[in-house]
Write an enzyme that holds these catalytic residues in place. Structure first.
Site, PDB file in Angstrom:
ATOM      1  N   SER A 137       0.534  -1.044   0.256  1.00 57.16           N
ATOM      2  CA  SER A 137       0.561  -0.237   0.036  1.00 57.16           C
ATOM      3  C   SER A 137       1.014   1.438   0.064  1.00 57.16           C
ATOM      4  O   SER A 137       1.812   0.958  -0.012  1.00 57.16           O
ATOM      5  CB  SER A 137      -0.772  -0.088   1.545  1.00 57.16           C
ATOM      6  OG  SER A 137      -1.348   1.353   1.189  1.00 57.16           O
ATOM      7  N   TYR A 152      -0.862  -1.283  10.207  1.00 55.47           N
ATOM      8  CA  TYR A 152      -1.873  -2.107   8.770  1.00 55.47           C
ATOM      9  C   TYR A 152      -0.560  -1.039   7.952  1.00 55.47           C
ATOM     10  O   TYR A 152       0.322  -2.155   7.494  1.00 55.47           O
ATOM     11  CB  TYR A 152      -2.351  -0.986   8.610  1.00 55.47           C
ATOM     12  CG  TYR A 152      -3.263  -0.837   7.312  1.00 55.47           C
ATOM     13  CD1 TYR A 152      -3.405  -1.940   6.521  1.00 55.47           C
ATOM     14  CD2 TYR A 152      -2.287   0.373   6.170  1.00 55.47           C
ATOM     15  CE1 TYR A 152      -4.321  -2.470   5.003  1.00 55.47           C
ATOM     16  CE2 TYR A 152      -3.431  -0.315   4.109  1.00 55.47           C
ATOM     17  CZ  TYR A 152      -3.468  -1.632   4.165  1.00 55.47           C
ATOM     18  OH  TYR A 152      -4.339  -1.422   2.682  1.00 55.47           O
ATOM     19  N   LYS A 156       1.965  -3.486   6.022  1.00 51.52           N
ATOM     20  CA  LYS A 156       2.397  -3.448   4.548  1.00 51.52           C
ATOM     21  C   LYS A 156       3.909  -2.344   4.281  1.00 51.52           C
ATOM     22  O   LYS A 156       4.176  -2.495   3.511  1.00 51.52           O
ATOM     23  CB  LYS A 156       1.189  -1.879   4.240  1.00 51.52           C
ATOM     24  CG  LYS A 156      -0.048  -2.628   4.370  1.00 51.52           C
ATOM     25  CD  LYS A 156       0.139  -3.538   3.284  1.00 51.52           C
ATOM     26  CE  LYS A 156      -1.373  -3.693   3.260  1.00 51.52           C
ATOM     27  NZ  LYS A 156      -1.787  -5.266   2.460  1.00 51.52           N
TER      28      LYS A 156
HETATM   29  N1  LIG Z   1      -8.695  -0.391  -1.332  1.00 57.11           N
HETATM   30  C1  LIG Z   1      -7.439  -0.182  -0.949  1.00 57.11           C
HETATM   31  O1  LIG Z   1      -8.042   1.095  -1.182  1.00 57.11           O
HETATM   32  C2  LIG Z   1      -6.518  -0.510  -0.794  1.00 57.11           C
HETATM   33  C3  LIG Z   1      -5.389   0.278  -0.811  1.00 57.11           C
HETATM   34  C4  LIG Z   1      -4.147  -0.110  -0.422  1.00 57.11           C
HETATM   35  C5  LIG Z   1      -3.292  -1.822  -0.381  1.00 57.11           C
HETATM   36  N2  LIG Z   1      -4.927  -2.766  -0.564  1.00 57.11           N
HETATM   37  C6  LIG Z   1      -4.777  -3.886  -0.279  1.00 57.11           C
HETATM   38  O2  LIG Z   1      -5.241  -4.831  -0.908  1.00 57.11           O
HETATM   39  C7  LIG Z   1      -5.505  -5.826  -1.467  1.00 57.11           C
HETATM   40  C8  LIG Z   1      -6.972  -5.922  -1.194  1.00 57.11           C
HETATM   41  O3  LIG Z   1      -7.761  -4.873  -0.563  1.00 57.11           O
HETATM   42  P1  LIG Z   1      -9.492  -4.569  -0.474  1.00 57.11           P
HETATM   43  O4  LIG Z   1      -9.690  -3.261  -0.390  1.00 57.11           O
HETATM   44  O5  LIG Z   1      -9.515  -5.277  -2.192  1.00 57.11           O
HETATM   45  O6  LIG Z   1     -10.226  -5.630   0.393  1.00 57.11           O
HETATM   46  P2  LIG Z   1     -11.297  -6.332   0.263  1.00 57.11           P
HETATM   47  O7  LIG Z   1     -13.174  -5.698  -0.548  1.00 57.11           O
HETATM   48  O8  LIG Z   1     -12.054  -6.031   1.569  1.00 57.11           O
HETATM   49  O9  LIG Z   1     -10.943  -7.870   0.307  1.00 57.11           O
HETATM   50  C9  LIG Z   1     -10.056  -8.012   1.124  1.00 57.11           C
HETATM   51  C10 LIG Z   1     -10.022  -9.442   0.634  1.00 57.11           C
HETATM   52  O10 LIG Z   1      -8.686 -10.565   2.049  1.00 57.11           O
HETATM   53  C11 LIG Z   1      -9.763 -11.089   2.217  1.00 57.11           C
HETATM   54  N3  LIG Z   1      -9.423 -11.647   3.680  1.00 57.11           N
HETATM   55  C12 LIG Z   1      -9.273 -11.172   4.959  1.00 57.11           C
HETATM   56  N4  LIG Z   1      -8.898 -11.689   5.839  1.00 57.11           N
HETATM   57  C13 LIG Z   1      -8.269 -13.047   5.201  1.00 57.11           C
HETATM   58  C14 LIG Z   1      -8.029 -13.766   5.838  1.00 57.11           C
HETATM   59  N5  LIG Z   1      -7.312 -13.890   7.375  1.00 57.11           N
HETATM   60  N6  LIG Z   1      -7.764 -15.213   5.738  1.00 57.11           N
HETATM   61  C15 LIG Z   1      -8.068 -15.755   4.376  1.00 57.11           C
HETATM   62  N7  LIG Z   1      -8.368 -14.183   3.051  1.00 57.11           N
HETATM   63  C16 LIG Z   1      -8.727 -12.966   3.860  1.00 57.11           C
HETATM   64  C17 LIG Z   1     -11.087 -11.333   2.170  1.00 57.11           C
HETATM   65  O11 LIG Z   1     -12.225 -12.136   2.471  1.00 57.11           O
HETATM   66  P3  LIG Z   1     -13.464 -13.004   2.487  1.00 57.11           P
HETATM   67  O12 LIG Z   1     -14.126 -12.072   1.365  1.00 57.11           O
HETATM   68  O13 LIG Z   1     -13.178 -14.030   3.065  1.00 57.11           O
HETATM   69  O14 LIG Z   1     -13.395 -11.472   3.836  1.00 57.11           O
HETATM   70  C18 LIG Z   1     -11.511 -10.541   0.717  1.00 57.11           C
HETATM   71  O15 LIG Z   1     -11.591 -11.404  -0.184  1.00 57.11           O
HETATM   72  C19 LIG Z   1      -5.380  -5.611   0.592  1.00 57.11           C
HETATM   73  O16 LIG Z   1      -3.938  -6.209   1.534  1.00 57.11           O
HETATM   74  C20 LIG Z   1      -5.489  -4.422   1.156  1.00 57.11           C
HETATM   75  O17 LIG Z   1      -4.871  -4.306   2.386  1.00 57.11           O
HETATM   76  C21 LIG Z   1      -5.959  -1.363  -0.673  1.00 57.11           C
END
Ligand SMILES: NC(=O)c1ccc[n+]([C@@H]2O[C@H](COP(=O)([O-])OP(=O)(O)OC[C@H]3O[C@@H](n4cnc5c(N)ncnc54)[C@H](OP(=O)(O)O)[C@@H]3O)[C@@H](O)[C@H]2O)c1
Length: 247
Positions: A137, A152, A156
């Protein structure tokens, strides 16, 4: 197609960025195994992604991770690509208010989880090589005002350094390890912070390109990093953020 014959595991593939990544890799010819905790949501996602197969599991639990990898090997016989995408974002609060259990929960998923998955997958890549992409991130690269999410940030930032360490450690096995650092991307994780027009405008303004990201923006960058187009790139930390971290 760029990824014909390749087998990919995408953690957190049930929604958001992970689902976009899985869809993009599958559209480019890969067989994709998606994993996440909640089985019903995962299975629904898999129905929408052609050439995908789902195995539910919690990446905090090493037995679950070993089962995901075992099922992948039983079905496809190899693993060429790993996208370490699963993650959680905690309630934003100052360091002195964070409880021990809140801290541990984030570190367990965002850091120990990636360790479990990577250490289990790597032996299968050591024969024929492979590509790993860690999803970090902007928060792993820079401190942002009014963004007190210390566990977090720590998780990261650790992924950024682990990317470099694993890239060097496994280059001799033809395993490339790279990292993407997204800015704000519209997913379930960020939706609560984008609820009003004012929130949205503020989030857009954080990014010099003038908008927040879409899951597909990150998926396209990851496609490049797992394809042969990037065959001389390893240990790279790529912001995918409309310029946010560069400001
Ligand atoms: N969105 C942003 O702005 C952003 C920015 C920077 C970085 N990121 C990073 O990008 C990645 C994806 O983010 P996103 O925004 O797509 O998040 P999201 O929509 O909340 O999806 C998170 C995913 O991770 C899975 N997950 C969470 N805890 C888990 C566990 N203990 N074991 C297995 N799977 C697990 C969830 O599964 P379930 O469906 O089963 O809960 C879901 O599939 C993350 O690492 C996040 O930190 C996101």
């Amino acid at each position: 197609m760029k990824l014909s014959g390749k087998v990919a595991i995408v953690t957190g593939g049930s929604r958001g960025i992970g689902m976009a990544v899985a869809t993009t890799l599958a559209e480019n010819g890969a067989n994709v195994v998606i994993t996440s905790k909640e089985k019903s949501r995962l299975e629904k996602a898999s129905e929408k992604i052609k050439n995908s197969f789902s195995v539910a599991g919690d990446i905090r639990i090493i037995d679950d991770v070993q089962n995901i990898v075992k099922k992948t090997i039983e079905r496809f016989g190899k693993i060429d690509i790993l996208v370490n995408n699963a993650g959680i974002f905690p309630k934003v609060k100052p360091l002195h208010e964070i409880t021990e259990s809140e801290w541990n929960e984030v570190i367990d998923v965002n850091l120990t989880g990636q360790f479990h998955v990577t250490k289990t997958v790597i032996p299968y890549m050591m024969k024929n090589g492979g590509c790993i992409v860690n999803v970090s991130s902007d928060a792993g690269l820079k401190s942002f005002e009014n963004f007190e999410a210390d566990a977090y940030t720590a998780s990261k930032a650790a992924l950024v350094m682990l990317t470099k360490a694993w890239a060097i450690e496994y280059a001799k096995y033809k395993i490339r390890v790279n990292c993407v650092c997204p800015g704000i991307v519209e997913t379930d994780m960020t939706r609560p912070y984008l609820a009003t027009e004012a929130d949205r405008a503020m989030a857009d303004a954080e990014h010099p390109i003038g908008r927040i990201g879409l899951p597909k923006d990150v998926a396209n960058a990851i496609l490049y990093l797992v394809s042969d187009d990037s065959s001389w790139i390893t240990g790279a930390i790529l912001p995918v953020d409309g310029g946010a971290v560069t400001r």
